[in-house]
Enzyme design. Structure first.
Site, PDB file in Angstrom:
ATOM      1  N   ASN A 207     -35.958   7.599  18.656  1.00 27.30           N
ATOM      2  CA  ASN A 207     -35.352   6.446  19.337  1.00 27.30           C
ATOM      3  C   ASN A 207     -35.833   6.416  20.787  1.00 27.30           C
ATOM      4  O   ASN A 207     -36.667   7.231  21.191  1.00 27.30           O
ATOM      5  CB  ASN A 207     -33.824   6.511  19.249  1.00 27.30           C
ATOM      6  CG  ASN A 207     -33.301   7.796  19.857  1.00 27.30           C
ATOM      7  OD1 ASN A 207     -33.471   8.056  21.034  1.00 27.30           O
ATOM      8  ND2 ASN A 207     -32.704   8.647  19.020  1.00 27.30           N
ATOM      9  N   ALA A 273     -27.084  13.097  24.266  1.00 24.50           N
ATOM     10  CA  ALA A 273     -28.272  12.970  23.405  1.00 24.50           C
ATOM     11  C   ALA A 273     -28.114  11.816  22.421  1.00 24.50           C
ATOM     12  O   ALA A 273     -27.019  11.546  21.923  1.00 24.50           O
ATOM     13  CB  ALA A 273     -28.492  14.271  22.636  1.00 24.50           C
ATOM     14  N   ASP A 277     -29.401   9.870  13.430  1.00 23.46           N
ATOM     15  CA  ASP A 277     -28.317  10.037  12.454  1.00 23.46           C
ATOM     16  C   ASP A 277     -28.842  10.471  11.093  1.00 23.46           C
ATOM     17  O   ASP A 277     -28.130  11.097  10.320  1.00 23.46           O
ATOM     18  CB  ASP A 277     -27.526   8.732  12.336  1.00 23.46           C
ATOM     19  CG  ASP A 277     -26.702   8.475  13.598  1.00 23.46           C
ATOM     20  OD1 ASP A 277     -26.087   9.436  14.098  1.00 23.46           O
ATOM     21  OD2 ASP A 277     -26.708   7.336  14.101  1.00 23.46           O
ATOM     22  N   LYS A 287     -50.641  14.230   5.701  1.00 19.37           N
ATOM     23  CA  LYS A 287     -50.456  12.897   6.282  1.00 19.37           C
ATOM     24  C   LYS A 287     -50.400  11.845   5.160  1.00 19.37           C
ATOM     25  O   LYS A 287     -51.273  11.831   4.286  1.00 19.37           O
ATOM     26  CB  LYS A 287     -51.627  12.601   7.222  1.00 19.37           C
ATOM     27  CG  LYS A 287     -51.498  11.273   7.924  1.00 19.37           C
ATOM     28  CD  LYS A 287     -52.686  11.012   8.819  1.00 19.37           C
ATOM     29  CE  LYS A 287     -52.655   9.589   9.313  1.00 19.37           C
ATOM     30  NZ  LYS A 287     -53.873   9.203   9.998  1.00 19.37           N
ATOM     31  N   PRO A 303     -26.598  16.532  10.744  1.00 15.75           N
ATOM     32  CA  PRO A 303     -25.320  17.067  11.237  1.00 15.75           C
ATOM     33  C   PRO A 303     -24.964  16.448  12.585  1.00 15.75           C
ATOM     34  O   PRO A 303     -25.853  16.068  13.345  1.00 15.75           O
ATOM     35  CB  PRO A 303     -25.603  18.570  11.395  1.00 15.75           C
ATOM     36  CG  PRO A 303     -27.087  18.665  11.554  1.00 15.75           C
ATOM     37  CD  PRO A 303     -27.667  17.530  10.763  1.00 15.75           C
ATOM     38  N   LYS A 339     -13.765  11.808  16.435  1.00 10.48           N
ATOM     39  CA  LYS A 339     -14.449  13.078  16.713  1.00 10.48           C
ATOM     40  C   LYS A 339     -13.586  14.043  17.531  1.00 10.48           C
ATOM     41  O   LYS A 339     -14.060  15.088  17.965  1.00 10.48           O
ATOM     42  CB  LYS A 339     -15.779  12.805  17.455  1.00 10.48           C
ATOM     43  CG  LYS A 339     -16.795  12.008  16.619  1.00 10.48           C
ATOM     44  CD  LYS A 339     -18.204  12.058  17.209  1.00 10.48           C
ATOM     45  CE  LYS A 339     -19.144  11.123  16.483  1.00 10.48           C
ATOM     46  NZ  LYS A 339     -20.560  11.337  16.804  1.00 10.48           N
TER      47      LYS A 339
HETATM   48  O1  PMT Z   1     -31.698   9.148  27.557  1.00  7.46           O
HETATM   49  P1  PMT Z   1     -31.651   7.867  28.358  1.00  7.46           P
HETATM   50  O2  PMT Z   1     -32.904   7.050  28.200  1.00  7.46           O
HETATM   51  O3  PMT Z   1     -31.271   8.089  29.787  1.00  7.46           O
HETATM   52  O4  PMT Z   1     -30.500   6.943  27.725  1.00  7.46           O
HETATM   53  C1  PMT Z   1     -29.154   7.327  27.831  1.00  7.46           C
HETATM   54  C2  PMT Z   1     -28.384   7.038  26.539  1.00  7.46           C
HETATM   55  C3  PMT Z   1     -28.329   5.547  26.287  1.00  7.46           C
HETATM   56  C4  PMT Z   1     -29.061   7.729  25.353  1.00  7.46           C
HETATM   57  C5  PMT Z   1     -26.939   7.633  26.746  1.00  7.46           C
HETATM   58  O5  PMT Z   1     -26.349   7.021  27.844  1.00  7.46           O
HETATM   59  C6  PMT Z   1     -26.072   7.429  25.527  1.00  7.46           C
HETATM   60  O6  PMT Z   1     -25.421   6.431  25.355  1.00  7.46           O
HETATM   61  N1  PMT Z   1     -26.065   8.463  24.640  1.00  7.46           N
HETATM   62  C7  PMT Z   1     -25.398   8.422  23.320  1.00  7.46           C
HETATM   63  C8  PMT Z   1     -26.343   7.848  22.328  1.00  7.46           C
HETATM   64  C9  PMT Z   1     -25.823   7.859  20.925  1.00  7.46           C
HETATM   65  O7  PMT Z   1     -26.524   8.292  20.059  1.00  7.46           O
HETATM   66  O8  PMT Z   1     -24.632   7.449  20.732  1.00  7.46           O
HETATM   67  P2  PMT Z   1     -23.893   7.462  19.274  1.00  7.46           P
HETATM   68  O9  PMT Z   1     -22.837   6.462  19.413  1.00  7.46           O
HETATM   69  O10 PMT Z   1     -24.852   7.312  18.154  1.00  7.46           O
HETATM   70  O11 PMT Z   1     -23.278   8.921  19.168  1.00  7.46           O
HETATM   71  C10 PMT Z   1     -21.967   9.228  19.675  1.00  7.46           C
HETATM   72  C11 PMT Z   1     -21.960  10.626  20.249  1.00  7.46           C
HETATM   73  O12 PMT Z   1     -22.168  11.577  19.190  1.00  7.46           O
HETATM   74  C12 PMT Z   1     -23.017  10.899  21.295  1.00  7.46           C
HETATM   75  O13 PMT Z   1     -22.416  11.687  22.281  1.00  7.46           O
HETATM   76  C13 PMT Z   1     -24.089  11.685  20.550  1.00  7.46           C
HETATM   77  O14 PMT Z   1     -24.762  12.604  21.400  1.00  7.46           O
HETATM   78  C14 PMT Z   1     -23.262  12.420  19.516  1.00  7.46           C
HETATM   79  N2  PMT Z   1     -23.986  12.656  18.261  1.00  7.46           N
HETATM   80  C15 PMT Z   1     -24.315  11.635  17.442  1.00  7.46           C
HETATM   81  C16 PMT Z   1     -24.956  11.874  16.256  1.00  7.46           C
HETATM   82  C17 PMT Z   1     -25.245  13.215  15.881  1.00  7.46           C
HETATM   83  N3  PMT Z   1     -25.856  13.485  14.757  1.00  7.46           N
HETATM   84  N4  PMT Z   1     -24.926  14.216  16.717  1.00  7.46           N
HETATM   85  C18 PMT Z   1     -24.292  13.973  17.891  1.00  7.46           C
HETATM   86  O15 PMT Z   1     -23.993  14.902  18.637  1.00  7.46           O
END
Ligand code: PMT
Length: 411
Positions: A207, A273, A277, A287, A303, A339
């Site tokens: 991403n 991060a 997903d 390849k 996970p 969560k």
């Molecule tokens: O890295 P930059 O370019 O500076 O951009 C910043 C950002 C937009 C990435 C950051 O500000 C942000 O919003 N990060 C969360 C991105 C995200 O994946 O959000 P989510 O809604 O999918 O996940 C929710 C939370 O669960 C997040 O804290 C994520 O780190 C965590 N997560 C999600 C999926 C997974 N498999 N493991 C996780 O730990």
């Protein structure tokens, strides 16, 4: 915001060329920068370079009859609200440690009441030398002085080891984040950047996360006194100063590295991060050929690191981020609850200029029973404010005994 006045001291070392970039970064952030060079520094870079970048005359001599009333060193010492010496050579550190005032830079350091920040740079053997280490111990014990780095790695002379100057961006971030020590002694683990999930040996799913938000938070937490471990996916950013960096590639790597870091001791966990997903069910050994018109990939769920940390019996104070494109606060609040987080930072990534990849962000921090909106600003400035908010909530929760304040701090 009042303009920061930074006096940059440049001493003799090959890293002096990097200080030109440092001036540019500090100026770009709105600081007033004046430069003092030692004779050694002038052998590597000309004063004209720093004059052009800072917009100010560069000072090189203690006994300068053209300086204000011949007392330029006192004027400089009073003008600066921070002195940054980058690179700080072994010779300069030795002279500073002994309180010498035998050139303009050491004299200004003697005459100032401003905090002094040193970014050492030297050959690895010089850094390890017992006399340098003795001087270092004196400097570390000096409450006016903070050391940033040095970094490890390859050196201009071909040696490998400690002694490289930190990258200009990492130094600038620390200088700009002048925060109170709201996290002194607290252990913080932060995830940042994207993950990559391999499709075949040359392709992957990922991403647009650049890691900038997480790296800025790591620098802000460190500047607030925390001991910081940064678990990072693949990004093109310099390691923040004095932060332990653990690089990972996949979501599974991130889970393992984050859990290990939490096992080692963690009071606050912050997940910025953008973890993939899903990952391909199988990674092809060879390849994939593009002869096929259509290609379907079977994906399996990855996970969830954040949920795993928050679900631990010894869960730290846990902060998630939520990147959303619609119903931002509602979706973020759902994640806060599902969560079991202490706080979530909602990020509307449908807006241009904020969220993924850019230098700025605009977010809303949400917790049970409250929220706080942060308007658009640089990720560096925003991180300082988020760290202050997180520290307040962590302390309040710690005082209610759910997350005891770290044992380090108590001792
Ligand atoms: O890295 P930059 O370019 O500076 O951009 C910043 C950002 C937009 C990435 C950051 O500000 C942000 O919003 N990060 C969360 C991105 C995200 O994946 O959000 P989510 O809604 O999918 O996940 C929710 C939370 O669960 C997040 O804290 C994520 O780190 C965590 N997560 C999600 C999926 C997974 N498999 N493991 C996780 O730990």
């Amino acid at each position: 915001m009042t303009q920061k006045r930074i006096l940059l001291g440049v001493t003799g070392g090959i890293a002096a060329y990097k200080s030109a970039e440092l001036v540019r970064l500090l100026k770009k952030a709105g600081c007033a920068v004046r430069v003092v060079m030692t004779g050694g520094a002038e052998a590597f870079v000309t004063p004209l370079t720093f004059q052009a970048l800072s917009g100010e005359a560069v000072r090189t001599s203690l006994l300068d009859p053209t300086a204000e009333a011949g007392m330029g060193h006192i004027e400089l010492a009073k003008w600066a609200d921070r002195i940054l010496v980058a690179p700080a050579s072994a010779n300069f550190m030795a002279r500073l440690a002994q309180g010498m005032a035998d050139d303009l830079l050491t004299t200004v350091c003697c005459a100032t009441e401003a905090p002094i920040v040193l970014a050492p740079a030297m050959n690895q053997a010089m850094w390890k030398n017992h006399r340098t280490q003795r001087n270092l111990a004196l400097l570390e014990a000096d409450p006016q002085i903070t050391l940033l780095g040095p970094d490890q790695g390859g050196q201009a002379c071909g040696d490998v080891g400690p002694g490289r100057m930190l990258e200009p961006q990492a130094i600038a971030d620390r200088i700009l984040l002048d925060s109170p020590q709201s996290l002194a002694g607290v252990r913080v683990v932060i995830t940042a950047g994207p993950t990559r999930e391999a499709i075949d040996p040359v392709r992957y799913i990922s991403n647009h996360s650049s890691g900038k938000m997480g790296y800025a938070l790591a620098a802000a937490a460190r500047a607030a006194g925390a001991e910081v471990t940064l678990v990072s996916g693949p990004v093109a950013l310099a390691r923040p100063a004095d932060v332990a960096l653990r690089m990972v590639v996949t979501a599974e790597d991130m889970l393992a590295a984050a859990m290990k870091a939490v096992d080692e001791g963690c009071d606050i966990f912050i997940a910025t991060a953008a973890v993939a997903d899903y990952r391909p069910l199988d990674c092809a050994d060879q390849k994939l050929k593009k002869s096929r018109e259509n290609l379907s990939l079977a994906l399996v769920r990855n996970p969830d690191t954040l949920a795993a940390v928050a679900g631990r019996a010894d869960a730290p104070f846990t902060v998630g981020f939520a990147a959303e494109t619609n119903d931002v606060i509602r979706h973020a609040t759902d994640k806060l609850t599902s969560k079991h987080l202490n706080m979530i930072v909602a990020n509307d990534v449908s807006r241009t200029g904020v969220g993924f990849n850019g230098d700025e962000n605009a977010v809303t921090a949400v917790w049970q029973g409250g929220q706080q909106v942060f308007g658009q600003e640089s990720k560096v400035n925003l991180s300082g404010k988020l760290v202050t908010l997180i520290a307040e909530h962590y302390r309040a929760t710690a005082h209610s005994n759910k997350h005891p304040v770290s044992s380090k701090e108590k001792s």
